[in-house]
Structure formats: C-alpha cells, structure tokens
Design a protein around this motif. Structure first.
Motif, PDB file in Angstrom:
ATOM      1  N   UNK A  25      10.609   9.960  46.110  1.00  0.00           N
ATOM      2  CA  UNK A  25      11.075   9.367  47.083  1.00  0.00           C
ATOM      3  C   UNK A  25      12.870   9.269  46.466  1.00  0.00           C
ATOM      4  N   UNK A  26      13.017   8.969  45.423  1.00  0.00           N
ATOM      5  CA  UNK A  26      14.331   8.581  44.774  1.00  0.00           C
ATOM      6  C   UNK A  26      15.034   9.700  43.884  1.00  0.00           C
ATOM      7  N   UNK A  27      14.238   9.827  42.797  1.00  0.00           N
ATOM      8  CA  UNK A  27      14.745  10.806  41.826  1.00  0.00           C
ATOM      9  C   UNK A  27      15.209  12.356  42.389  1.00  0.00           C
ATOM     10  N   UNK A  28      14.333  12.787  42.710  1.00  0.00           N
ATOM     11  CA  UNK A  28      14.392  14.323  43.483  1.00  0.00           C
ATOM     12  C   UNK A  28      15.646  14.537  44.419  1.00  0.00           C
ATOM     13  N   UNK A  29      15.420  13.479  45.366  1.00  0.00           N
ATOM     14  CA  UNK A  29      16.670  13.607  46.488  1.00  0.00           C
ATOM     15  C   UNK A  29      18.016  13.334  45.846  1.00  0.00           C
ATOM     16  N   UNK A  30      18.148  12.331  44.952  1.00  0.00           N
ATOM     17  CA  UNK A  30      19.337  12.179  44.135  1.00  0.00           C
ATOM     18  C   UNK A  30      19.757  13.439  43.408  1.00  0.00           C
ATOM     19  N   UNK A  31      18.680  13.876  42.746  1.00  0.00           N
ATOM     20  CA  UNK A  31      19.229  15.064  41.866  1.00  0.00           C
ATOM     21  C   UNK A  31      19.562  16.374  42.798  1.00  0.00           C
ATOM     22  N   UNK A  32      18.770  16.788  43.912  1.00  0.00           N
ATOM     23  CA  UNK A  32      19.202  17.378  44.881  1.00  0.00           C
ATOM     24  C   UNK A  32      20.666  17.145  45.313  1.00  0.00           C
ATOM     25  N   UNK A  33      21.166  16.102  45.837  1.00  0.00           N
ATOM     26  CA  UNK A  33      22.362  15.544  46.093  1.00  0.00           C
ATOM     27  C   UNK A  33      23.528  15.896  45.277  1.00  0.00           C
ATOM     28  N   UNK A  34      23.097  15.611  43.994  1.00  0.00           N
ATOM     29  CA  UNK A  34      24.161  15.872  42.859  1.00  0.00           C
ATOM     30  C   UNK A  34      24.180  17.337  42.674  1.00  0.00           C
ATOM     31  N   UNK A  35      23.234  18.190  42.805  1.00  0.00           N
ATOM     32  CA  UNK A  35      23.265  19.619  42.563  1.00  0.00           C
ATOM     33  C   UNK A  35      24.167  20.228  43.738  1.00  0.00           C
ATOM     34  N   UNK A  36      23.890  19.639  44.801  1.00  0.00           N
ATOM     35  CA  UNK A  36      24.690  20.253  46.117  1.00  0.00           C
ATOM     36  C   UNK A  36      26.296  20.046  45.914  1.00  0.00           C
ATOM     37  N   UNK A  37      26.341  18.595  45.308  1.00  0.00           N
ATOM     38  CA  UNK A  37      27.844  18.376  45.178  1.00  0.00           C
ATOM     39  C   UNK A  37      28.577  19.218  44.149  1.00  0.00           C
ATOM     40  N   UNK A  38      27.764  19.574  42.924  1.00  0.00           N
ATOM     41  CA  UNK A  38      28.179  20.442  41.716  1.00  0.00           C
ATOM     42  C   UNK A  38      28.510  21.855  42.471  1.00  0.00           C
ATOM     43  N   UNK A  39      27.548  22.452  43.287  1.00  0.00           N
ATOM     44  CA  UNK A  39      27.864  23.616  44.015  1.00  0.00           C
ATOM     45  C   UNK A  39      28.915  23.433  44.987  1.00  0.00           C
ATOM     46  N   UNK A  40      29.096  22.460  45.815  1.00  0.00           N
ATOM     47  CA  UNK A  40      30.301  22.185  46.551  1.00  0.00           C
ATOM     48  C   UNK A  40      31.729  22.209  45.635  1.00  0.00           C
ATOM     49  N   UNK A  41      31.605  21.596  44.624  1.00  0.00           N
ATOM     50  CA  UNK A  41      32.616  21.264  43.783  1.00  0.00           C
ATOM     51  C   UNK A  41      33.083  22.826  43.326  1.00  0.00           C
ATOM     52  N   UNK A  42      32.020  23.424  42.763  1.00  0.00           N
ATOM     53  CA  UNK A  42      32.283  24.811  41.988  1.00  0.00           C
ATOM     54  C   UNK A  42      32.913  25.924  43.153  1.00  0.00           C
ATOM     55  N   UNK A  43      32.388  25.809  44.433  1.00  0.00           N
ATOM     56  CA  UNK A  43      32.799  26.757  45.506  1.00  0.00           C
ATOM     57  C   UNK A  43      34.395  26.219  45.827  1.00  0.00           C
ATOM     58  N   UNK A  44      34.655  24.875  45.941  1.00  0.00           N
ATOM     59  CA  UNK A  44      35.907  24.357  46.415  1.00  0.00           C
ATOM     60  C   UNK A  44      36.907  25.058  45.232  1.00  0.00           C
ATOM     61  N   UNK A  45      36.733  24.698  44.000  1.00  0.00           N
ATOM     62  CA  UNK A  45      37.366  25.348  42.811  1.00  0.00           C
ATOM     63  C   UNK A  45      37.560  26.481  43.049  1.00  0.00           C
TER      64      UNK A  45
END
Length: 140
Positions: A25-45
């Motif tokens: 319920x918590x850890x996997x969704x948070x890890x998924x959100x963090x992974x998506x943010x890293x991907x978005x940040x890398x794409x923006x960079x």
C-alpha cells in the motif's frame, strides 16, 4: 523478562502481514512515484541540455553570419571607395585638361593681343619718332 509463549508466533505473523500490507500500500507506490520523478527530471535535464546546445549552435551561426556580413560590408565599402577614387582621378584629369586648354587659349589670346599691340606700335613708331624729333628740334 520476556517469556516466549504461543502469542509470539501470532505477533510474528501479524508483523510479517503488516510489513507486506505496508509494502503493497505505501512503499511500492512511493518508490514508483520517486522513480517517475527521477525519470521526469532526467528527461527535463536532457531537454534543457539539448536546448542549450541548440542555442549555442544558433549563437555560433549568428556570429559566423555577422562576421561574414561585416566582411562583405567592408569589401563593398572598399570597392566603393576605390571606385570613388578612380572617378575622382578621372574628374581631376578632365578638369586638368580643361584648365590646360583654357590656359593655352588665354596665352594664345594674350600672344595675339601682344602681337597686335606690337604691330600697332610698330606702325605708330614713325609718327612718335617724328613728333619727338620735332619737339626736340623745336618744330612743334
């Protein structure tokens, strides 16, 4: 002191189930959100770096074109200056020829007037000589 009994197994199972539920319920969704943010940040960079590289290449092209335009303007200015100098020389030559012609015509006119005056004086010399001789001799 803690005395282990049969509830310890129930608590262990309860702990494992709680960890599993929290993970789902918590850890996997948070890890998924963090992974998506890293991907978005890398794409923006990556987009920013691409934009900067594109801007640098456009600035370099602009500088090259500006240098070429300045060189072309300098060449045109130099050609026009050379053309103006040639035209000036041509006009000065024509003016010099005209002035020379005018001077020669004036000299010829003066020479003709001097010749005419000399001719006239030559004709009048005998009259003047007779008049002077008459005055000297007292015959006037």
């Amino acid at each position: 002191m803690v005395v282990p009994d049969k509830t310890i197994f129930i608590q262990a199972v309860n702990f494992i189930v709680t960890i599993f539920v929290l993970n789902v319920l918590l850890i996997k969704p948070i890890r998924e959100i963090i992974r998506k943010r890293k991907g978005l940040m890398a794409d923006q960079l990556e987009k920013i770096e691409g934009f900067n590289a594109d801007a640098e290449s456009k600035v370099a092209d602009y500088e090259i074109q500006l240098t070429a335009a300045r060189k072309e303007a300098s060449d045109i200015r130099s050609a026009m200056k050379d053309e103006g100098t040639a035209e000036e020389q041509k006009l000065m030559s024509v003016a010099g020829e005209e002035a020379s012609g005018t001077i020669q015509a004036a000299r010829a006119e003066i020479k003709a007037e001097v010749k005419g005056a000399m001719t006239q004086l030559t004709k009048d010399v005998e009259k003047f000589a007779e008049a002077a001789t008459g005055k000297i001799l007292g015959q006037a």
